[in-house]
Design a protein around this motif. Structure first.
Motif, PDB file in Angstrom:
ATOM      1  N   UNK A 115      76.673  -8.947  77.811  1.00 33.93           N
ATOM      2  CA  UNK A 115      75.489  -8.455  77.413  1.00 33.93           C
ATOM      3  C   UNK A 115      74.530  -8.353  78.188  1.00 33.93           C
ATOM      4  N   UNK A 116      74.359  -9.418  79.121  1.00 41.13           N
ATOM      5  CA  UNK A 116      73.451  -9.709  80.259  1.00 41.13           C
ATOM      6  C   UNK A 116      73.887  -8.802  81.586  1.00 41.13           C
ATOM      7  N   UNK A 117      74.962  -8.804  81.796  1.00 40.83           N
ATOM      8  CA  UNK A 117      75.670  -7.864  82.883  1.00 40.83           C
ATOM      9  C   UNK A 117      75.373  -6.449  82.390  1.00 40.83           C
ATOM     10  N   UNK A 118      75.559  -6.012  81.300  1.00 42.45           N
ATOM     11  CA  UNK A 118      75.513  -4.764  80.669  1.00 42.45           C
ATOM     12  C   UNK A 118      73.887  -4.237  80.939  1.00 42.45           C
ATOM     13  N   UNK A 119      73.274  -5.018  80.545  1.00 46.41           N
ATOM     14  CA  UNK A 119      71.673  -4.767  80.528  1.00 46.41           C
ATOM     15  C   UNK A 119      71.258  -4.584  82.171  1.00 46.41           C
TER      16      UNK A 119
END
Length: 460
Positions: A115-119
């Motif tokens: 989720x962090x990398x996607x954001x």
């Protein structure tokens, strides 16, 4: 220029109220036009200016709505990226029953990282598409979410064009510093500032917002101060014309003490015969001398040395050309300073460029570890991170193998480049990909949504 009764009327509205152009007591007969007049009379009447003012107010209101829509749209994209990371980082490996994490992490930890990398990947792409920095994209998303959650009244006024961007940003910044569970404080803050956000100029509203924040904050200021003191820092910002700014964030008492000392010492020096510097110049020189050399009449002397690179064209160094030199981490500097640094200061690393090509011979290596000489060449060649829009100095970046070493990538300048840690992580763990044309040397990124982004040339 004047208009007579026989002229063709280009502005029909001029005669909507013809009697306003008559002298007191004069009356027009039916169908009679007023006497000739100058267009300056119309401008002097204020009608044209009023119309222009009204039109600009309308434009400003529409612009505010569009800006607020942009904030909301950015926040929506980043929220969606967190909710559905697959388009940005690829399929979720934890859904495979036979999956095992090489690092031994739990499913929850891996999904949180995705989720962090996607954001972050989505924010980087928005920065490219919208012509903004990644920090601006993330800031706007955060402020939109903060206003929507903590200040719904101000958020609605912002979305309807009644609050300007600067006031909305100020409200979000202050609201974000309130405790996470202090919902009563959020509501009070929102209620007390909604009217002011629509009427006050940004400077006054900023002061008003700080005062209101202090009033509604449930935690004592002493506790907040002790925590804020942990965030003290300094940072550097390049400016135009060979200048730069140096900012210090520290406790107010220490900063004020430095400012007052510099001011008092500057006023003392100003009275000396032959010193024509202004107070502002004296204050600046005193603070910089104290930091750089530690030399004042009251504090004694201390010294520190640092290694900084300056790239000087050899013909400039020999005073046969005036091509600008480049100071590492800043950019072009004047030739006199460059010659002084290259000739007199032993703590500076001197790098001379070729008088014709300005390049260094290619160096190929067959080991993973990047030799110091090759790393230095990469720092000179690229100067900053090769991530889109990034200005992190190459010397503070990782050296990235464009084609991973494990897949046959060489440790050579054609396969290496500086990437700051955040962009290195995105290249490794998201669907951002870096390519290179082996014939021309051109490099480009391809985003997760298939946008091609050329690697920007060095800024200097």
């Amino acid at each position: 220029m004047s208009i007579s009764s026989n002229d063709t009327l280009q502005e029909p509205w001029i005669y909507d109220d013809p009697e306003r152009f008559l002298a007191p007591g004069d009356v027009l007969e039916p169908g009679e036009l007023p006497p000739p007049f100058d267009l300056a009379d119309i401008e002097a009447s204020g009608d044209a200016h009023s119309a222009a003012m009204n039109e600009l107010e309308g434009i400003n209101a529409r612009a505010r709505v569009l800006i607020a829509d942009e904030y909301a749209g950015i926040a929506s994209v980043l929220r969606d990226a967190a909710a559905c990371p697959d388009p940005w980082v690829g399929p979720d490996p934890t859904l495979d029953a036979a999956w095992l994490d090489p690092q031994g992490r739990s499913v929850a930890a891996v999904r949180a990282e995705r989720r962090n990398i996607a954001v972050r990947a989505a924010a980087l792409e928005l920065s490219v598409r919208l012509g903004m920095s990644e920090n601006t994209v993330r800031t706007r998303a955060t402020q939109a979410d903060t206003l929507r959650e903590r200040c719904p009244k101000i958020w609605n006024a912002f979305r309807s064009g009644r609050v300007n961007e600067r006031n909305a940003s100020t409200a979000a910044q202050q609201a974000a510093t309130l405790p996470a569970r202090a919902t009563d404080a959020w509501a009070k803050f929102d209620e007390l500032l909604t009217g002011s956000a629509q009427t006050l100029a940004p400077g006054k509203f900023r002061v008003r917002a700080r005062v209101v924040r202090e009033r509604v904050h449930p935690e004592h200021i002493d506790e907040r101060h002790n925590r804020a003191n942990e965030e003290r820092n300094v940072w550097f910002q390049p400016e135009a014309d060979g200048m730069a700014s140096f900012t210090v964030l520290a406790t107010a008492d220490k900063v004020i003490a430095v400012q007052r000392y510099a001011d008092a010492y500057a006023r003392q020096l100003r009275g000396q015969e032959g010193d024509e510097r202004t107070l502002a110049q004296l204050r600046t020189d005193i603070v910089l001398d104290l930091i750089a050399r530690g030399s004042t009449t009251e504090t004694g002397t201390w010294s520190a040395r640092a290694s900084v690179a300056v790239t000087v064209p050899v013909m400039t160094l020999l005073e046969r050309d005036d091509e600008p030199a480049t100071l590492d981490g800043y950019g072009p500097i004047d030739t006199e300073t460059a010659r002084r640094l290259a000739g007199d200061a032993p703590s500076w690393v001197r790098i001379l460029t070729h008088p014709v090509t300005g390049t260094v011979l290619d160096v190929d290596r067959t080991t993973y570890r990047v030799p110091k000489a090759l790393r230095r060449w990469l720092e000179v060649r690229d100067q900053v991170c090769t991530g889109p829009g990034c200005m992190r100095s190459a010397r503070d970046c990782d050296v990235d193998h464009r084609l991973d070493w494990q897949y046959g990538g060489k440790t050579s300048d054609t396969n290496l480049g500086p990437l700051c840690e955040p962009h290195h992580v995105l290249k490794t763990k998201s669907k951002w990909a870096l390519y290179r044309d082996e014939f021309t040397g051109a490099r480009w990124w391809v985003t997760p949504t298939s946008l091609t982004v050329p690697v920007e040339p060095p800024p200097f």
